[in-house]
Scaffold this motif. Structure first.
Motif, PDB file in Angstrom:
ATOM      1  N   ASP A 290       0.817  -1.216   0.000  1.00  0.00           N
ATOM      2  CA  ASP A 290       0.000   0.000   0.000  1.00  0.00           C
ATOM      3  C   ASP A 290       0.849   1.265   0.000  1.00  0.00           C
ATOM      4  O   ASP A 290       2.073   1.205  -0.003  1.00  0.00           O
ATOM      5  CB  ASP A 290      -1.041  -0.037   1.127  1.00  0.00           C
ATOM      6  N   ALA A 291       0.190   2.401  -0.019  1.00  0.00           N
ATOM      7  CA  ALA A 291       0.860   3.667  -0.304  1.00  0.00           C
ATOM      8  C   ALA A 291       2.025   3.956   0.636  1.00  0.00           C
ATOM      9  O   ALA A 291       3.093   4.376   0.190  1.00  0.00           O
ATOM     10  CB  ALA A 291      -0.163   4.804  -0.237  1.00  0.00           C
ATOM     11  N   ASP A 292       1.837   3.698   1.911  1.00  0.00           N
ATOM     12  CA  ASP A 292       2.941   4.018   2.818  1.00  0.00           C
ATOM     13  C   ASP A 292       3.911   2.850   2.961  1.00  0.00           C
ATOM     14  O   ASP A 292       4.599   2.725   3.968  1.00  0.00           O
ATOM     15  CB  ASP A 292       2.408   4.474   4.184  1.00  0.00           C
ATOM     16  N   GLY A 293       3.973   1.979   1.977  1.00  0.00           N
ATOM     17  CA  GLY A 293       4.994   0.933   1.958  1.00  0.00           C
ATOM     18  C   GLY A 293       4.655  -0.267   2.795  1.00  0.00           C
ATOM     19  O   GLY A 293       5.444  -1.190   2.921  1.00  0.00           O
ATOM     20  N   ARG A 294       3.461  -0.308   3.360  1.00  0.00           N
ATOM     21  CA  ARG A 294       3.132  -1.445   4.197  1.00  0.00           C
ATOM     22  C   ARG A 294       2.385  -2.501   3.399  1.00  0.00           C
ATOM     23  O   ARG A 294       1.795  -2.219   2.367  1.00  0.00           O
ATOM     24  CB  ARG A 294       2.275  -0.989   5.379  1.00  0.00           C
ATOM     25  N   LEU A 295       2.441  -3.720   3.921  1.00  0.00           N
ATOM     26  CA  LEU A 295       1.720  -4.796   3.269  1.00  0.00           C
ATOM     27  C   LEU A 295       0.295  -4.816   3.787  1.00  0.00           C
ATOM     28  O   LEU A 295       0.043  -4.452   4.931  1.00  0.00           O
ATOM     29  CB  LEU A 295       2.398  -6.136   3.590  1.00  0.00           C
ATOM     30  N   PRO A 296      -0.644  -5.244   2.975  1.00  0.00           N
ATOM     31  CA  PRO A 296      -2.030  -5.292   3.449  1.00  0.00           C
ATOM     32  C   PRO A 296      -2.216  -6.406   4.460  1.00  0.00           C
ATOM     33  O   PRO A 296      -1.450  -7.359   4.490  1.00  0.00           O
ATOM     34  CB  PRO A 296      -2.818  -5.593   2.183  1.00  0.00           C
ATOM     35  N   VAL A 297      -3.233  -6.243   5.267  1.00  0.00           N
ATOM     36  CA  VAL A 297      -3.594  -7.266   6.246  1.00  0.00           C
ATOM     37  C   VAL A 297      -5.100  -7.383   6.214  1.00  0.00           C
ATOM     38  O   VAL A 297      -5.785  -6.386   6.095  1.00  0.00           O
ATOM     39  CB  VAL A 297      -3.196  -6.834   7.666  1.00  0.00           C
ATOM     40  N   ASP A 298      -5.617  -8.582   6.287  1.00  0.00           N
ATOM     41  CA  ASP A 298      -7.055  -8.673   6.489  1.00  0.00           C
ATOM     42  C   ASP A 298      -7.392  -9.884   7.340  1.00  0.00           C
ATOM     43  O   ASP A 298      -6.502 -10.602   7.804  1.00  0.00           O
ATOM     44  CB  ASP A 298      -7.828  -8.686   5.177  1.00  0.00           C
ATOM     45  N   HIS A 299      -8.662 -10.077   7.554  1.00  0.00           N
ATOM     46  CA  HIS A 299      -9.081 -11.105   8.496  1.00  0.00           C
ATOM     47  C   HIS A 299     -10.182 -11.938   7.858  1.00  0.00           C
ATOM     48  O   HIS A 299     -11.339 -11.873   8.275  1.00  0.00           O
ATOM     49  CB  HIS A 299      -9.584 -10.443   9.790  1.00  0.00           C
TER      50      HIS A 299
ATOM     51  N   LEU B 157      -7.112  -3.790  10.805  1.00  0.00           N
ATOM     52  CA  LEU B 157      -8.011  -4.906  11.109  1.00  0.00           C
ATOM     53  C   LEU B 157      -9.356  -4.484  11.676  1.00  0.00           C
ATOM     54  O   LEU B 157     -10.330  -5.211  11.589  1.00  0.00           O
ATOM     55  CB  LEU B 157      -7.351  -5.863  12.104  1.00  0.00           C
ATOM     56  N   ASN B 158      -9.402  -3.301  12.276  1.00  0.00           N
ATOM     57  CA  ASN B 158     -10.627  -2.820  12.923  1.00  0.00           C
ATOM     58  C   ASN B 158     -11.237  -3.865  13.839  1.00  0.00           C
ATOM     59  O   ASN B 158     -12.401  -4.199  13.735  1.00  0.00           O
ATOM     60  CB  ASN B 158     -11.668  -2.421  11.866  1.00  0.00           C
ATOM     61  N   GLU B 159     -10.398  -4.450  14.694  1.00  0.00           N
ATOM     62  CA  GLU B 159     -10.904  -5.511  15.547  1.00  0.00           C
ATOM     63  C   GLU B 159     -11.578  -4.976  16.793  1.00  0.00           C
ATOM     64  O   GLU B 159     -12.472  -5.592  17.339  1.00  0.00           O
ATOM     65  CB  GLU B 159      -9.745  -6.406  16.011  1.00  0.00           C
ATOM     66  N   SER B 160     -11.080  -3.847  17.275  1.00  0.00           N
ATOM     67  CA  SER B 160     -11.606  -3.395  18.557  1.00  0.00           C
ATOM     68  C   SER B 160     -11.877  -1.899  18.480  1.00  0.00           C
ATOM     69  O   SER B 160     -11.321  -1.184  17.637  1.00  0.00           O
ATOM     70  CB  SER B 160     -10.606  -3.716  19.669  1.00  0.00           C
ATOM     71  N   THR B 161     -12.747  -1.461  19.335  1.00  0.00           N
ATOM     72  CA  THR B 161     -13.075  -0.040  19.326  1.00  0.00           C
ATOM     73  C   THR B 161     -11.968   0.790  19.949  1.00  0.00           C
ATOM     74  O   THR B 161     -11.850   1.973  19.672  1.00  0.00           O
ATOM     75  CB  THR B 161     -14.370   0.188  20.121  1.00  0.00           C
ATOM     76  N   CYS B 162     -11.176   0.152  20.792  1.00  0.00           N
ATOM     77  CA  CYS B 162     -10.104   0.888  21.452  1.00  0.00           C
ATOM     78  C   CYS B 162      -8.848   0.848  20.590  1.00  0.00           C
ATOM     79  O   CYS B 162      -8.733   0.074  19.656  1.00  0.00           O
ATOM     80  CB  CYS B 162      -9.797   0.275  22.802  1.00  0.00           C
ATOM     81  N   GLU B 163      -7.908   1.675  20.973  1.00  0.00           N
ATOM     82  CA  GLU B 163      -6.680   1.740  20.212  1.00  0.00           C
ATOM     83  C   GLU B 163      -5.502   1.641  21.174  1.00  0.00           C
ATOM     84  O   GLU B 163      -5.510   2.282  22.217  1.00  0.00           O
ATOM     85  CB  GLU B 163      -6.623   3.093  19.515  1.00  0.00           C
ATOM     86  N   SER B 164      -4.511   0.866  20.816  1.00  0.00           N
ATOM     87  CA  SER B 164      -3.330   0.800  21.670  1.00  0.00           C
ATOM     88  C   SER B 164      -2.581   2.114  21.593  1.00  0.00           C
ATOM     89  O   SER B 164      -2.625   2.819  20.584  1.00  0.00           O
ATOM     90  CB  SER B 164      -2.415  -0.316  21.191  1.00  0.00           C
TER      91      SER B 164
END
Ligand code: HEA
Ligand code: HEA
Ligand code: CUA
Ligand code: CU
Lengths: 200, 338, 648
Positions: free
Chosen positions: B72-81, C554-561
């Motif tokens: 992606d744009a800032d050089g990071r790899l995508p992640v999904d679930h 991932l948008n797993e949780s409403t909170c953020e570290s």
């Protein structure tokens, strides 16, 4: 935003009672030491259930004359230590020192009586399996008592030096935990050697 | 591809099975048959699991089904679930549980079948493990006169269950005749029991299977299954006294044996009665020497007596430093023990 | 400390690793130069790397021993080694690999990684950490002391009496092994306690137990298992030594002792131990593999639970090593069933990893290849265990090369392969440089092919009836070809290991500079610079999910570290302790400075065991007294650590 916050309440700093890492460590030391005794007693029972060519234990069930009072002495020392620890929770440093010294004396009596008991035995460390088990297991316990005595003495010294107050005495919470363990585990040893031959 | 390679490997070595006498992939007799079948069964399950999992992992790695990765744009790899992964666990565990349950039931059934012989044992042998040879005592409850002791070679009648009582004289050994069934440890201080039964005449090699010291590698024995008649003949022959010496050499060989070797070895019907080493009565009837370390030929026998430490270093028979002529005479005497 | 310092609300601020605040922390936390500093360091990263390096030295030693054995076994009737030499070699090989390599290498990774992964500044008890390393090193040297003078242990790694008793084994070979194992047990125990306390206490606020990476679960479970299992083997070895030298009769059948008691005590320990030496490695895969699949691990909770359950059941299967000892069939059936049931938690993990790859998008790296191949090797090693778990089948398989194949597939497959994968994965964090990927591919393929070539045929010779622990074998049993293949494979595998070492040596100097997060991984260690500064985190992070660095995607949780902003804790060496389950902040810990006391204590312990081995009682007493003095000095309540009453 996170679901925990550091900003709400002031946090204590340093070692305090059950918040001290040392206390947690002692919890696990006790767990692993308890395992050692469990394996020692497992070994005893492993032999006890085998067929024997000679009476088991040699000379019949061991006498209670010395062992029973001695058990009470050891338990009493635990009580005294507890009393001392209650004292330091209210800031009574001297009461703690006194209690630790009394417990030390009681512990020393236990060791003395135990030596006396050993000297009466008709079997020895190397005379047969029972002797090996008896002296190894009670010897193991004695080694723990010896360590405990050093711990009690050092703790008494520290409290006499005024190291502790009502809040800060993690060393005492930790050390007394060990001593209580040494006392409780004796009950298991006592039950095994003195009671089970009478009931089984 | 891995599994293909492995299958090839198995295929390449399978012919070896034919000339692998210690293999237990073929079994003989009611003690071995159920175990051999179970072994093949579990082996098949295992190979199937191995192949399936290998294929799945390789496919998972090489699969092109999902979109390729674009940085992606800032050089990071995508992640999904992506969902659905958990089904793998559910289905996998269901299949595994079925396979395990089946294996467990089969195991228990086999265990029950081989626990005791189908009929009362016809013969009881007392086998004692020594560092590094086997003593075998043939018992006969009715006729004590037929009891005798031999070593390293066990004769049994076919189609008769034979009970084996195992004792050890020193350390732990393990009694094992692969083609006739599994191992049973030989433990000092206790008597273990097992049984064997051969359904075909023949020679079945056995070995000590528990590490017992420097010569654990040379603690073999053999089980020779014979027809009932041959077996009885063999037994009668074992009980017979050795022939009286035919000539002077043999006679002086016998005398020398008594002096030099009799403290450790026994020969029934002579003055030699030692029990520290194997009983040598009818030694010439045995196929091998020193628990399988050497074939029983005159040359090997002479070599063994001259220097037992050379071919089986560390064994309990000492180098006796006998002069050549004595060796010759003892050798000549031993040759008459058939 | 003054009264005011005994309680405070930590200052929350944002700092970066170049700030003057960071330099202040650096001065506080860094190890002093010079020998005393080197001996006295309590930095978990330093200790972790020492553990890993030492363990690798033992791996190479044990490997060289194995290669010598493989020369002897390459052909029938070889005479390269005498039987006695062979016996010492295979025993020392087993001892080295199982004890001095497998566990310590994982302790090394865990030591290095835990505080970084947990968002903490050090282990809970840094001095204990140093002690456990030094005792490990001393015990390793101790256990090798006999071998180098030709009196190495020679009764097999599980050392069954009576063969290991003084009657049949009179030399000091076994004494050294026995006492060395007790010493080694102390190291494992001390380390285990430290891991337990660290996991329960020394985490970043917010890292509740459902957010712990699987590596933490693995090492935590292994440590708990060790605390309960190691006493058994230490006791057994101590009893054996007493039988040998002090005249007791525990295992001596001639005086109604019980050789089987040894087997029970040993395997009650042994089986939990074999899981302890793989669960952390499986954890490293569970955390590393998903990074290269660009997705979270499938079935986190199931895998974490499986980890714990494996260990729990693992305490109930020990008799499967004793199926042929003549125990009653009813008992055997129970342990057989338990050994089959234990397949299930392992299967959970295997399916979770496979599904992670299947549903993920693979990034090909050397680390990934080691991790992915590990799954296959685990399955092969696992199914051979499944076969031996069946009593009647094991009566055939036990003590043959089939068992040797099993143990190498599980040990190398689930320990060595993940460890090498973990090196490729975390080396950039540890050193700041990447390992070469090109050399990495060569490394992988030689190790992988060499490994299977060396150990797969062991199944076959095992099925063809070759017993283990034989120094040579006759020509006519059909074992020859396979043994030759095994030996060739062993050397190929060794070349693979050599390539790894070469890669490390080259990359240390010339590797590509890594940056903080070269793999774009989700856990906290990747939020620090590579290599991390002595204090790890410039401010204490607060954690809100399992994947702090992937949260935005991932948008797993409403909170953020919160990683940049956090508690400063800069009033001398400080860290935070949290509540065990929910990770609420609990107390500010004062952390100890470097000290040589752990090193000195380990010397005392070693002297104690040397005294016992030599039956030199004055040395024993002297070592005990010196050890007690050091222990008291160590534990003396210190104001600086907040252990004494406040002074107004
Ligand atoms: C490194 C660690 C390790 C691990 C993880 C294991 C895992 C297992 N082991 Fe092993 N074992 C050893 C190390 C290990 N072992 C060692 C060192 C020895 C030898 C000691 C010596 O004698 O020197 C030994 C010996 C040993 C024996 C004794 C053999 C003998 O001496 O006779 C047995 C017997 O039951 C056994 C069983 C098992 C089982 C059932 C598992 C299970 O946990 C395996 C479970 C995993 C799987 C099965 C794979 C994944 C599952 C699936 C993909 C699902 C589908 C599977 C099926 C349907 C079967 N092991
Ligand atoms: C983690 C555990 C582990 C590991 C990694 C290994 C690795 C190897 N093992 Fe071992 N093994 C055991 C654990 C292990 N083993 C155990 C527990 C036993 C049972 C012992 C007993 O019965 O008591 C056993 C037994 C055992 C036997 C059976 C002996 C017998 O029963 O008679 C054999 C035989 O082939 C063998 C072979 C090998 C080989 C060839 C390797 C190879 O993988 C080795 C590869 C080589 C290296 C890793 C070294 C590389 C070196 C270099 C590259 C040189 C570089 C030099 C410098 C940098 C200076 N092992
Ligand atoms: Cu007897 Cu091995
Ligand atoms: Cu096991």
């Amino acid at each position: 935003m996170t679901d925990v916050s550091l900003e709400r309440v002031p946090l204590p700093v340093g070692s305090i009672g059950r918040r001290a890492t040392g206390w947690w460590a002692m919890l696990f030391i006790v767990a692993t030491e308890a395992a050692i005794f469990a394996y020692l007693l497992f070994s005893y029972y492993f032999f006890a259930i085998q067929p024997h060519s000679a009476p088991w234990p040699p000379g019949g069930p061991p006498e209670m004359k010395l062992a029973l009072p001695n058990t009470i002495v050891l338990l009493a020392s635990s009580g005294v230590v507890w009393w001392g620890e209650q004292g330091i929770r209210r800031g009574r440093s001297r009461r703690l020192a006194l209690a630790l010294l009394i417990a030390f004396v009681l512990g020393a009596i236990f060791v003395g009586v135990q030596f006396l008991e050993w000297s009466h035995k008709t079997f020895s460390f190397s005379s047969g399996v029972f002797g090996s088990l008896y002296f190894t297991i009670t010897g193991f316990h004695m080694a723990h008592v010896a360590v405990g005595l050093v711990v009690l003495l050092v703790m008494a010294l520290w409290s006499a030096l005024g190291c502790f107050n009502a809040v800060r005495h993690a060393a005492i919470s930790t050390g007394t935990l060990y001593w209580h363990f040494v006392d409780v585990v004796w009950l298991a040893v006592f039950f095994t050697f003195y009671i089970t031959p009478r009931i089984g | 591809m891995l599994s293909v390679a492995l299958t090839l490997l198995v295929a390449a070595t399978a012919p070896a099975l034919a000339d692998a006498p210690m293999s237990y992939l073929t079994g003989y007799g009611p003690r071995a048959h159920p175990v051999t079948a179970l072994t093949w069964g579990l082996l098949a399950i295992s190979v199937a699991v191995m192949v399936i999992m290998t294929v799945l992992v390789v496919l998972a790695v090489l699969r092109r089904g999902r979109p390729r990765i674009v940085v992606d744009a800032d050089g990071r790899l995508p992640v999904d679930h992506p969902a659905g992964g958990v089904n793998w666990i559910v289905i996998g565990i269901a299949a595994t549980s079925i396979a395990l349950l089946g294996s467990l039931i089969w195991t228990m059934a086999v265990l029950a079948r081989v626990a005791a012989p189908p009929t009362e044992a016809g013969l009881t042998l007392e086998v004692t493990g020594h560092q590094w040879w086997w003593q075998v005592r043939y018992t006969d409850a009715e006729k004590p006169s037929r009891v005798f002791v031999t070593a390293n070679e066990i004769h049994i009648p076919v189609n008769t269950p034979v009970r084996i009582r195992l004792r050890s004289d020193d350390v732990i050994h393990s009694f094992w005749v692969p083609a006739l069934g599994g191992k049973m440890d030989v433990i000092p201080g206790q008597t273990n029991e097992t049984w064997i039964e051969a359904d075909k005449p023949g020679s079945y090699p056995g070995r000590c299977a528990e590490y017992c010291g420097v010569q654990h590698a040379n603690m073999a024995f053999s089980v020779i299954a014979q027809s009932e008649d041959d077996f009885q003949r063999w037994w009668d022959h074992e009980l017979a006294a050795p022939p009286s010496p035919a000539n002077d050499i043999v006679a002086s060989g016998q005398r020398l044996f008594q002096v030099r070797c009799g403290a450790c070895h026994a020969i029934r019907g002579t003055g030699a009665g030692g029990i520290y080493g194997p009983d040598l009565s009818h030694l010439m009837d045995r196929d091998a020497l020193a628990a399988g370390a050497l074939p029983n030929t005159p040359a090997h026998l002479a070599g063994w007596v001259a220097d037992p430490q050379g071919s089986k270093p560390g064994n309990q028979m000492p180098y006796l430093a006998l002069p050549g002529p004595e060796l010759g005479k003892i050798g000549a005497y031993l040759q008459t023990l058939d | 400390m003054s009264l005011a310092e005994y309680q405070r609300v930590p200052t929350i601020a944002a700092h970066d690793y170049e700030s003057s605040f960071a330099r202040k922390l650096e001065r506080m936390w860094e190890t002093r130069p010079g020998l005393i500093g080197w001996l006295g360091t309590v930095d978990h990263k330093e200790i972790g790397i020492r553990y890993i390096v030492t363990a690798f030295v033992f791996l190479i030693l044990g490997g060289i021993e194995a290669l010598i054995m493989r020369v002897q076994l390459a052909q029938p009737n070889e005479h390269v080694l005498t039987p006695e030499q062979y016996d010492q070699l295979f025993t020392t090989h087993g001892m080295t690999m199982i004890f001095l390599y497998s566990m310590p290498v994982l302790s090394g990774f865990s030591n290095y990684l835990w505080p970084l992964i947990l968002g903490s500044r050090d282990m809970a008890m840094p001095r204990l950490n140093a002690l456990s390393y030094w005792v490990y090193l001393c015990s390793g040297i101790f256990m090798y002391a006999g071998f180098v003078v030709g009196a190495g242990p020679n009764a097999g790694w599980f050392n069954y009496p009576p063969y290991s008793s003084a009657t049949f084994n009179p030399g000091f070979n076994i004494d050294i092994y026995a006492l060395g194992m007790v010493l080694f047990g102390i190291s494992t125990t001390v380390g285990g306690i430290n891991f337990m306390v660290t996991a329960l206490r020394a985490r970043a606020p917010g890292m509740s137990i459902n957010r712990l990476p699987i590596l933490i679960w693995g090492t935590l479970t292994a440590s708990a298992g060790n605390l309960l299992a190691v006493p058994s083997v230490s006791l057994a070895f101590l009893m054996l030594w007493m039988d040998r030298r002090l005249g007791t009769h525990f295992f001596d059948a001639a005086s109604e002792g019980q050789p089987l008691l040894w087997q029970h005590l040993f395997w009650i320990f042994g089986h939990p131990w074999v899981y302890a030496i793989v669960l952390p490695a499986m954890g490293m895969v569970s955390d590393g593999l998903p990074v290269f699949c660009r997705r979270p691990l499938v079935g986190y909770s199931a895998v974490a639970l499986a980890t714990v359950i494996t260990m729990v059941i693992g305490f109930g299967v020990w008799v499967h090593h004793m199926f042929a000892t003549g125990l009653p069939n009813l008992g055997l059936s129970f342990f057989s069933a338990a050994s089959l049931v234990i397949v299930i938690p392992s299967a959970v993990s295997v399916f979770a990893w496979t599904a992670t790859i299947w549903t993920g998008r693979v990034v090909f790296t050397s680390a990934f290849m080691f991790y992915a191949s590990f799954i296959v090797l685990f399955v092969i090693g696992g199914v051979s265990g499944f076969m031996t778990a069946s009593v009647p089948v094991d009566w055939q398989l036990t003590d043959t090369y089939f068992g040797v194949a099993h143990l190498h597939y599980v040990l190398i497959g689930i320990n060595v392969f993940p460890v090498v994968g973990a090196l490729y994965f975390w080396f950039p964090k540890m050193t700041g440089r990447m390992l070469s990927e090109r050399l990495g591919r060569w490394n992988f393929w030689t190790m992988f092919i060499g490994f299977n070539l060396a150990f797969f045929p062991m199944h076959i010779v095992g099925l063809l009836g070759m017993p283990r622990r034989i120094y040579t074998y006759p020509t006519d049993y059909g074992w020859n070809t396979n043994n030759m293949i095994i030996s060739i494979g062993a050397f190929l595998f060794a070349i693979g290991v050599a390539l790894l070492i070469a890669n490390i040596a080259i990359s240390l100097r010339r590797g590509r500079v890594a940056g903080p997060n070269p793999w774009d991984a989700p856990t906290l260690e990747w939020a620090t610079p590579s290599p991390p500064p002595p204090y790890n985190f410039v401010v204490i992070p607060t954690v809100a999910s399992r994947h702090p660095l992937w949260e935005d995607r991932l948008n797993e949780s409403t909170c953020e570290s919160s990683i940049r902003t956090g508690a400063e804790l800069d009033n001398d060496k400080e860290a935070i302790a949290v509540t065990a389950l929910d990770a609420e902040p609990d107390v500010i810990l004062k952390m100890p400075h470097d000290t040589v006391l752990p090193f000195l204590l380990s010397l005392c312990l070693t002297a104690l065991f040397v005294g016992m081995a030599a039956l030199t009682w004055w040395l024993v007493v002297a070592a005990l007294v010196a050890g007690a003095v050091i222990a008291v000095a160590w534990l003396w309540p210190r104001a600086a650590l907040g252990q004494t009453a406040e002074t107004a």
